[in-house]
Design an enzyme around this catalytic site. Structure first.
Site, PDB file in Angstrom:
ATOM      1  N   THR A 165      -3.598  -9.856  -7.307  1.00 17.09           N
ATOM      2  CA  THR A 165      -4.681  -8.952  -6.943  1.00 17.09           C
ATOM      3  C   THR A 165      -4.844  -7.952  -8.074  1.00 17.09           C
ATOM      4  O   THR A 165      -3.869  -7.560  -8.716  1.00 17.09           O
ATOM      5  CB  THR A 165      -4.452  -8.278  -5.574  1.00 17.09           C
ATOM      6  N   CYS A 175      -6.315   1.835  -3.378  1.00 18.13           N
ATOM      7  CA  CYS A 175      -5.988   0.711  -2.489  1.00 18.13           C
ATOM      8  C   CYS A 175      -4.485   0.435  -2.537  1.00 18.13           C
ATOM      9  O   CYS A 175      -3.802   0.837  -3.474  1.00 18.13           O
ATOM     10  CB  CYS A 175      -6.727  -0.551  -2.922  1.00 18.13           C
ATOM     11  N   HIS A 222      -4.689  -6.805   0.022  1.00 15.39           N
ATOM     12  CA  HIS A 222      -5.267  -5.747  -0.820  1.00 15.39           C
ATOM     13  C   HIS A 222      -6.117  -4.893   0.119  1.00 15.39           C
ATOM     14  O   HIS A 222      -7.252  -5.244   0.432  1.00 15.39           O
ATOM     15  CB  HIS A 222      -6.115  -6.385  -1.917  1.00 15.39           C
TER      16      HIS A 222
END
Length: 162
Positions: free
Chosen positions: A23, A29, A46
């Protein structure tokens, strides 16, 4: 070379074959990795936000929200043959990407995402064995499900292994 599977923003993926789950662009995040070392099966989410502002009746639960991502992955991991008592977790991300004046009274999104991830893991009884959270820089992750190792890459930062 292992197969590479990309996990986008607000997504989660579970892999029962040896792969590398990747990711990119974790700022505020949070990347949540769950792993069963005995069967070498893992998942990566994610997540974008800690929790929905309000729950909407009948709304689909997604990995967009940190509070739901752990439960979604655990459900899939158990179907793949993982045992809940063997699952371990690793976290990365949750940075402060904006100036302090943009934080709410509850803290920045990154801090709140990390707190929500820890709460979800605790609620599920999954130990957090490693993390690389906070700071003011983004990260990208490479989670090798054959080994359980996560490589954390960030600009102008040394590569970290979790």
């Amino acid at each position: 070379m292992s197969k590479i599977i990309s996990v986008g923003i607000s997504e989660h993926k579970v892999a029962s074959d040896p792969v590398v789950l990747v990711t990119y662009g974790l700022g505020s995040c949070v990347g949540i990795a769950l792993y069963d070392p005995e069967v070498r099966i893992g998942g990566l989410a994610h997540t974008l936000l800690p929790a929905p502002v309000r729950e909407v009746q009948g709304a689909e639960r997604t990995a967009k929200f940190t509070c739901w991502a752990v439960d979604l992955m655990v459900e899939e991991l158990l179907k793949c043959g993982c045992a809940p008592e063997r699952l371990v977790a690793k976290l990365a991300g949750g940075a402060t990407m904006f100036e302090p004046q943009y934080r709410s009274a509850h803290g920045g999104i990154g801090e709140r995402n990390v707190a929500a991830a820890r709460e979800a893991l605790e609620r599920s009884g999954i130990p957090l064995v490693a993390e690389d959270t906070g700071g003011d820089y983004g990260r990208s992750l490479e989670f090798n499900t054959a080994t359980g190792i996560i490589m954390v890459r960030a600009l102008q930062q040394p590569i970290k292994q979790l």
